[in-house]
Design a protein around this motif. Structure first.
Motif, PDB file in Angstrom:
ATOM      1  N   GLU A  49       0.817  -1.214   0.000  1.00  0.00           N
ATOM      2  CA  GLU A  49       0.000   0.000   0.000  1.00  0.00           C
ATOM      3  C   GLU A  49       0.847   1.259   0.000  1.00  0.00           C
ATOM      4  N   ASP A  50       1.962   1.233   0.723  1.00  0.00           N
ATOM      5  CA  ASP A  50       2.800   2.432   0.818  1.00  0.00           C
ATOM      6  C   ASP A  50       4.072   2.321   0.001  1.00  0.00           C
ATOM      7  N   GLY A  51       4.160   1.314  -0.883  1.00  0.00           N
ATOM      8  CA  GLY A  51       5.324   1.192  -1.749  1.00  0.00           C
ATOM      9  C   GLY A  51       6.535   0.572  -1.100  1.00  0.00           C
ATOM     10  N   ARG A  52       6.403  -0.036   0.081  1.00  0.00           N
ATOM     11  CA  ARG A  52       7.564  -0.627   0.749  1.00  0.00           C
ATOM     12  C   ARG A  52       7.153  -1.890   1.510  1.00  0.00           C
ATOM     13  N   ARG A  53       6.519  -2.841   0.834  1.00  0.00           N
ATOM     14  CA  ARG A  53       6.113  -4.087   1.464  1.00  0.00           C
ATOM     15  C   ARG A  53       7.345  -4.813   1.997  1.00  0.00           C
ATOM     16  N   LYS A  54       7.216  -5.447   3.150  1.00  0.00           N
ATOM     17  CA  LYS A  54       8.334  -6.160   3.764  1.00  0.00           C
ATOM     18  C   LYS A  54       7.802  -7.356   4.526  1.00  0.00           C
ATOM     19  N   ALA A  55       8.715  -8.274   4.821  1.00  0.00           N
ATOM     20  CA  ALA A  55       8.345  -9.460   5.571  1.00  0.00           C
ATOM     21  C   ALA A  55       8.075  -9.110   7.026  1.00  0.00           C
ATOM     22  N   GLU A  56       7.409 -10.023   7.730  1.00  0.00           N
ATOM     23  CA  GLU A  56       7.076  -9.767   9.132  1.00  0.00           C
ATOM     24  C   GLU A  56       8.323  -9.641   9.994  1.00  0.00           C
ATOM     25  N   SER A  57       9.403 -10.315   9.597  1.00  0.00           N
ATOM     26  CA  SER A  57      10.634 -10.269  10.382  1.00  0.00           C
ATOM     27  C   SER A  57      11.575  -9.156   9.942  1.00  0.00           C
ATOM     28  N   THR A  58      11.135  -8.322   8.981  1.00  0.00           N
ATOM     29  CA  THR A  58      11.971  -7.222   8.488  1.00  0.00           C
ATOM     30  C   THR A  58      11.606  -5.931   9.202  1.00  0.00           C
ATOM     31  N   VAL A  59      12.629  -5.161   9.557  1.00  0.00           N
ATOM     32  CA  VAL A  59      12.421  -3.881  10.222  1.00  0.00           C
ATOM     33  C   VAL A  59      13.197  -2.813   9.452  1.00  0.00           C
ATOM     34  N   LEU A  60      12.628  -1.612   9.356  1.00  0.00           N
ATOM     35  CA  LEU A  60      13.253  -0.489   8.663  1.00  0.00           C
ATOM     36  C   LEU A  60      13.855   0.452   9.695  1.00  0.00           C
ATOM     37  N   LEU A  61      15.181   0.506   9.734  1.00  0.00           N
ATOM     38  CA  LEU A  61      15.883   1.303  10.732  1.00  0.00           C
ATOM     39  C   LEU A  61      16.729   2.373  10.055  1.00  0.00           C
ATOM     40  N   HIS A  62      16.738   3.560  10.653  1.00  0.00           N
ATOM     41  CA  HIS A  62      17.647   4.614  10.212  1.00  0.00           C
ATOM     42  C   HIS A  62      19.023   4.348  10.830  1.00  0.00           C
ATOM     43  N   VAL A  63      20.057   4.891  10.214  1.00  0.00           N
ATOM     44  CA  VAL A  63      21.421   4.677  10.693  1.00  0.00           C
ATOM     45  C   VAL A  63      22.157   6.013  10.702  1.00  0.00           C
ATOM     46  N   SER A  64      22.764   6.338  11.834  1.00  0.00           N
ATOM     47  CA  SER A  64      23.607   7.530  11.951  1.00  0.00           C
ATOM     48  C   SER A  64      25.007   7.105  12.350  1.00  0.00           C
ATOM     49  N   THR A  71      25.584  13.050   7.170  1.00  0.00           N
ATOM     50  CA  THR A  71      25.080  11.876   6.459  1.00  0.00           C
ATOM     51  C   THR A  71      24.163  11.081   7.365  1.00  0.00           C
ATOM     52  N   PHE A  72      22.991  10.722   6.818  1.00  0.00           N
ATOM     53  CA  PHE A  72      21.986   9.992   7.592  1.00  0.00           C
ATOM     54  C   PHE A  72      21.374   8.945   6.668  1.00  0.00           C
ATOM     55  N   PHE A  73      21.564   7.674   6.987  1.00  0.00           N
ATOM     56  CA  PHE A  73      21.073   6.595   6.134  1.00  0.00           C
ATOM     57  C   PHE A  73      19.623   6.291   6.505  1.00  0.00           C
ATOM     58  N   GLN A  74      18.744   6.298   5.503  1.00  0.00           N
ATOM     59  CA  GLN A  74      17.314   6.171   5.733  1.00  0.00           C
ATOM     60  C   GLN A  74      16.827   4.746   5.488  1.00  0.00           C
ATOM     61  N   GLU A  75      16.051   4.223   6.421  1.00  0.00           N
ATOM     62  CA  GLU A  75      15.284   2.990   6.265  1.00  0.00           C
ATOM     63  C   GLU A  75      16.112   1.846   5.685  1.00  0.00           C
ATOM     64  N   ILE A  76      17.147   1.448   6.409  1.00  0.00           N
ATOM     65  CA  ILE A  76      17.922   0.268   6.047  1.00  0.00           C
ATOM     66  C   ILE A  76      17.118  -0.971   6.441  1.00  0.00           C
ATOM     67  N   ARG A  77      16.940  -1.898   5.503  1.00  0.00           N
ATOM     68  CA  ARG A  77      16.166  -3.111   5.779  1.00  0.00           C
ATOM     69  C   ARG A  77      17.045  -4.132   6.498  1.00  0.00           C
ATOM     70  N   LEU A  78      16.602  -4.555   7.666  1.00  0.00           N
ATOM     71  CA  LEU A  78      17.336  -5.547   8.452  1.00  0.00           C
ATOM     72  C   LEU A  78      16.361  -6.601   8.950  1.00  0.00           C
ATOM     73  N   ASP A  79      16.860  -7.819   9.106  1.00  0.00           N
ATOM     74  CA  ASP A  79      16.036  -8.913   9.604  1.00  0.00           C
ATOM     75  C   ASP A  79      16.239  -9.053  11.103  1.00  0.00           C
ATOM     76  N   LEU A  80      15.147  -9.279  11.814  1.00  0.00           N
ATOM     77  CA  LEU A  80      15.217  -9.384  13.270  1.00  0.00           C
ATOM     78  C   LEU A  80      15.999 -10.605  13.722  1.00  0.00           C
ATOM     79  N   HIS A  81      16.193 -11.586  12.826  1.00  0.00           N
ATOM     80  CA  HIS A  81      16.927 -12.795  13.197  1.00  0.00           C
ATOM     81  C   HIS A  81      18.430 -12.665  12.964  1.00  0.00           C
ATOM     82  N   MET A  82      18.861 -11.541  12.430  1.00  0.00           N
ATOM     83  CA  MET A  82      20.295 -11.320  12.213  1.00  0.00           C
ATOM     84  C   MET A  82      20.975 -11.047  13.549  1.00  0.00           C
ATOM     85  N   ARG A  83      22.170 -11.614  13.695  1.00  0.00           N
ATOM     86  CA  ARG A  83      22.956 -11.295  14.882  1.00  0.00           C
ATOM     87  C   ARG A  83      23.606  -9.928  14.697  1.00  0.00           C
ATOM     88  N   ILE A  84      23.866  -9.277  15.811  1.00  0.00           N
ATOM     89  CA  ILE A  84      24.406  -7.912  15.758  1.00  0.00           C
ATOM     90  C   ILE A  84      25.736  -7.881  15.011  1.00  0.00           C
TER      91      ILE A  84
END
Length: 319
Positions: A49-64, A71-84
């Protein structure tokens, strides 16, 4: 199916290499193929609906980054199951900081520290959600980004040339201008450009744009834009609408104040005596309504943008 349609389209080309309705003296590109109903359904599913469909385990995080102030990185796609540790390796491709020198902190949308992230834990352990921010602290004293070397151009040694050396050069603009002024004392670069356009059969450039006299100029376009709308302007820059209205200190008509997601603006949202004061001088822009494209699908309920993460305790200011 796509291969069959391409082959069918290719079969319509004549032996001379032109399309049946194409003039041999004209270079006409074939019309863009319309998506079939099945293809459009697949596209709508992928975009969401908003042009950015993602999986349930995907989160959109900004990065500074601690060393990158602009410089500010917008909406980096990361999986919640990834280790740090894996997240740090992925972020290395964005900012250049190695995983060994990377201390990672999670902030909420208000800029409050939620936790320091440990390498052996999964990202989902810290319960991040869309709009949170990962802040990288680069502990490498020899990092290329330390001291502003990746952002502050004043630190870079510029090439300089003396007046004597420049005057001794041939085929410079100064020599070209001197020769033109000898031929015509009233020569100017604009006259030269207009003369070349006329020689090429083009219309000369106008001296200035026509002055707008209508107080309701762009009123129709502005009526479709509301404070809080997400929009995209020229160059693909995105941001949040913070002001819609008239500004006496600017030319007549309606104006839109946009706060960009990244510091790429030209003013701080203040226009002489009218103060809208959005945020910092590099994050905002006053635009014509025609220059704003709203980021919403037909029939979608308007979504008001939330305050994005900021450094420290700073919160987003609204009008």
């Amino acid at each position: 199916c796509l291969d069959k349609e391409r082959n069918s389209a290719a079969g319509q080309v004549s032996a001379s290499g032109s399309f049946p309705c194409q003039d041999k003296n004209m270079s006409v590109q074939p019309p863009r193929r319309q998506l079939s109903r099945e293809e459009q359904t697949i596209r709508d599913y992928c975009m969401g609906e908003d042009g950015r469909r993602k999986a349930e385990s995907t989160v959109l995080l900004h990065v500074s980054h601690s060393n990158l102030k602009k410089t500010f990185f917008q909406e980096i796609r990361l999986d919640l199951h990834m280790r740090i540790g894996t997240v740090k390796q992925k972020l290395e491709f964005h900012c250049g900081t190695s995983a060994i020198s990377n201390r990672l902190f999670l902030y909420d949308e208000r800029g409050q520290v939620m936790s320091e992230c440990e390498d052996d834990k999964m990202l989902g352990y810290y319960s991040p959600y869309d709009g949170c921010r990962l802040h990288i602290v680069d502990d490498d004293p020899n990092s290329l980004s330390a001291g502003g070397w990746l952002e502050d151009v004043s630190l870079v040694t510029k090439y300089e040339i003396s007046e004597e050396a420049y005057n001794a050069r041939k085929n410079t603009y100064r020599k070209f201008k001197e020769e033109k002024l000898k031929e015509d004392p009233e020569w100017s670069l604009k006259k030269e450009i207009d003369a070349r356009k006329a020689k090429a059969g083009m219309e000369p450039s106008s001296d200035s744009k026509s002055k707008i006299e209508d107080d309701e100029y762009m009123a129709t376009e502005a009526s479709a834009i509301k404070v809080g709308d997400r929009c995209e302007v020229a160059g693909g820059r995105r941001g949040c609408v913070k002001y819609v209205g008239k500004i006496p200190e600017l030319p007549k008509g309606w104006w839109v104040g946009v706060q960009y997601d990244e510091p790429v603006g030209k003013n701080d949202g203040s226009v002489k005596v009218l103060s809208t004061n959005l945020l910092s001088p590099s994050e905002n822009m006053m635009l014509s309504p025609a220059g704003c494209e709203l980021l919403r699908m037909p029939g979608q309920v308007r979504r008001v943008c939330k305050a994005r993460p900021c450094a420290g305790e700073r919160l987003m200011c609204t009008i």
